[in-house]
Write a protein that holds these residues in place. Structure first.
Motif, mmCIF file in Angstrom:
data_model
loop_
_atom_site.group_PDB
_atom_site.id
_atom_site.type_symbol
_atom_site.label_atom_id
_atom_site.label_comp_id
_atom_site.label_asym_id
_atom_site.label_seq_id
_atom_site.Cartn_x
_atom_site.Cartn_y
_atom_site.Cartn_z
ATOM 1 N N GLU A 189 0.775 -1.376 -0.240
ATOM 2 C CA GLU A 189 0.026 0.304 -0.063
ATOM 3 C C GLU A 189 0.875 1.269 -0.051
ATOM 4 O O GLU A 189 1.823 1.273 0.510
ATOM 5 C CB GLU A 189 -1.195 -0.210 1.325
ATOM 6 C CG GLU A 189 -1.679 -1.111 1.201
ATOM 7 C CD GLU A 189 -3.081 -0.381 1.731
ATOM 8 O OE1 GLU A 189 -3.334 0.633 2.300
ATOM 9 O OE2 GLU A 189 -4.344 -1.127 1.586
ATOM 10 N N LEU A 190 0.510 2.081 -0.691
ATOM 11 C CA LEU A 190 1.128 3.609 -0.861
ATOM 12 C C LEU A 190 0.168 4.670 -0.491
ATOM 13 O O LEU A 190 -0.874 4.748 -1.188
ATOM 14 C CB LEU A 190 1.778 3.730 -2.190
ATOM 15 C CG LEU A 190 2.853 2.900 -2.695
ATOM 16 C CD1 LEU A 190 3.194 2.995 -4.201
ATOM 17 C CD2 LEU A 190 4.265 2.990 -1.933
ATOM 18 N N THR A 191 0.582 5.451 0.424
ATOM 19 C CA THR A 191 -0.298 6.642 0.806
ATOM 20 C C THR A 191 0.620 8.046 0.505
ATOM 21 O O THR A 191 1.864 7.982 0.516
ATOM 22 C CB THR A 191 -0.456 6.734 2.225
ATOM 23 O OG1 THR A 191 0.548 6.599 2.935
ATOM 24 C CG2 THR A 191 -1.420 5.504 2.622
ATOM 25 N N GLU A 192 -0.152 8.934 -0.037
ATOM 26 C CA GLU A 192 0.429 10.237 -0.432
ATOM 27 C C GLU A 192 0.976 10.972 0.798
ATOM 28 O O GLU A 192 0.211 11.039 1.899
ATOM 29 C CB GLU A 192 -0.565 11.183 -1.088
ATOM 30 C CG GLU A 192 0.123 12.306 -1.731
ATOM 31 C CD GLU A 192 -0.854 13.098 -2.603
ATOM 32 O OE1 GLU A 192 -1.627 12.682 -3.339
ATOM 33 O OE2 GLU A 192 -0.468 14.295 -2.772
ATOM 34 N N LYS A 193 2.176 11.347 0.911
ATOM 35 C CA LYS A 193 2.889 12.075 2.196
ATOM 36 C C LYS A 193 2.864 13.453 1.828
ATOM 37 O O LYS A 193 2.375 14.315 2.730
ATOM 38 C CB LYS A 193 4.124 11.409 2.311
ATOM 39 C CG LYS A 193 4.473 11.669 3.741
ATOM 40 C CD LYS A 193 6.101 10.821 3.747
ATOM 41 C CE LYS A 193 6.976 11.490 4.825
ATOM 42 N NZ LYS A 193 8.551 10.915 4.857
ATOM 43 N N THR A 194 3.566 14.016 0.824
ATOM 44 C CA THR A 194 3.847 15.168 0.520
ATOM 45 C C THR A 194 3.985 15.619 -0.825
ATOM 46 O O THR A 194 4.095 14.807 -1.748
ATOM 47 C CB THR A 194 5.292 15.542 0.893
ATOM 48 O OG1 THR A 194 5.617 14.908 2.050
ATOM 49 C CG2 THR A 194 5.676 17.197 1.168
ATOM 50 N N GLN A 195 3.511 16.602 -1.236
ATOM 51 C CA GLN A 195 3.605 17.220 -2.735
ATOM 52 C C GLN A 195 4.739 18.041 -2.781
ATOM 53 O O GLN A 195 5.373 18.977 -2.139
ATOM 54 C CB GLN A 195 2.367 17.953 -3.060
ATOM 55 C CG GLN A 195 2.445 18.659 -4.617
ATOM 56 C CD GLN A 195 1.300 19.020 -5.071
ATOM 57 O OE1 GLN A 195 0.288 18.251 -5.111
ATOM 58 N NE2 GLN A 195 1.172 20.077 -5.915
#
Ligand SMILES: O=P(O)(O)OC[C@H]1O[C@H](OP(=O)(O)OP(=O)(O)O)[C@H](O)[C@@H]1O
Ligand SMILES: O=c1cc[nH]c(=O)[nH]1
Length: 184
Positions: free
Chosen positions: A2-8
């Motif tokens: 699973e990958l989750t968005e952390k920072t743009q």
């Protein structure tokens, strides 16, 4: 996994500015566009190479040809977790002999994809010089490869993934850091 968005890291404007700067740097370093060609590495490197060629056309009024290389990474040894890069094909319908080739990719990580690209280019012809342009250099090199042009240097941990989203592939321009929720 699973990958989750952390920072743009970059938004559309920042990507546009970085590509404009890199286009100018390429022309400046090579003192123009004579004998210059761009080769994009699948998938997003191809779109970035096309955008660079369009930018150079806008300010130099010179057409810099764009070719493509299709390279895939595969994990060949689960114990050692070694990644190998394989060249599946290329569409380079011009001669690269005696040319300065600028390889273009979205993310530079271990350097294995670029190493395979260098092999493929040297098989195809005899360029005078090969340079490397990447939108993001995230570190963790496993080979002695360094880029000549960088959109953004980003210190990352190995457990993170840098995802480049482009309008051509994801209908939006942005670069984000994704975090692996769990690792094998
Ligand atoms: O320096 P490296 O460790 O070789 O990693 C960088 C490569 O990994 C990514 O490609 P990916 O295999 O994820 O394919 P994609 O770009 O088509 O998603 C990226 O686009 C680079 O080509
Ligand atoms: O984080 C990474 C590593 C390799 N390739 C990517 O596109 N992102």
């Amino acid at each position: 996994m699973e990958l989750t968005e952390k920072t743009q890291l970059l938004d559309a404007e920042a990507i546009r500015r970085a590509l404009t700067r890199i286009a100018h740097e390429i022309v400046e370093k090579n003192k123009g566009t004579d004998n210059l060609v761009l080769v994009g590495i699948k998938t997003r490197g191809i779109h970035l190479a096309q955008r660079l060629s369009e930018r150079i056309m806008a300010f130099e009024e010179q057409q810099v040809p764009v070719g493509t290389l299709d390279i895939t990474l595969y994990r060949d040894d689960l114990k050692q977790r070694t990644e190998q890069a394989v060249v599946h094909g290329s569409e380079i319908d011009f001669d690269i002999t005696d040319k300065t080739v600028v390889l273009v990719d979205d993310v530079l990580f271990t350097g294995r994809t670029v190493r395979a690209a260098l092999d493929a280019l040297i098989d195809i012809g005899r360029p005078t010089q090969i340079q490397l342009a990447v939108l993001v250099d995230r570190g963790h090199r496993e080979l002695p490869i360094r880029p000549d042009y960088v959109g953004k240097n980003v210190p990352t941990s190995r457990d993170e993934v840098v995802a480049v989203n482009l309008v051509e592939t994801e209908q939006v321009d942005k670069v984000i850091i994704m975090e692996k929720a769990n690792t094998l």
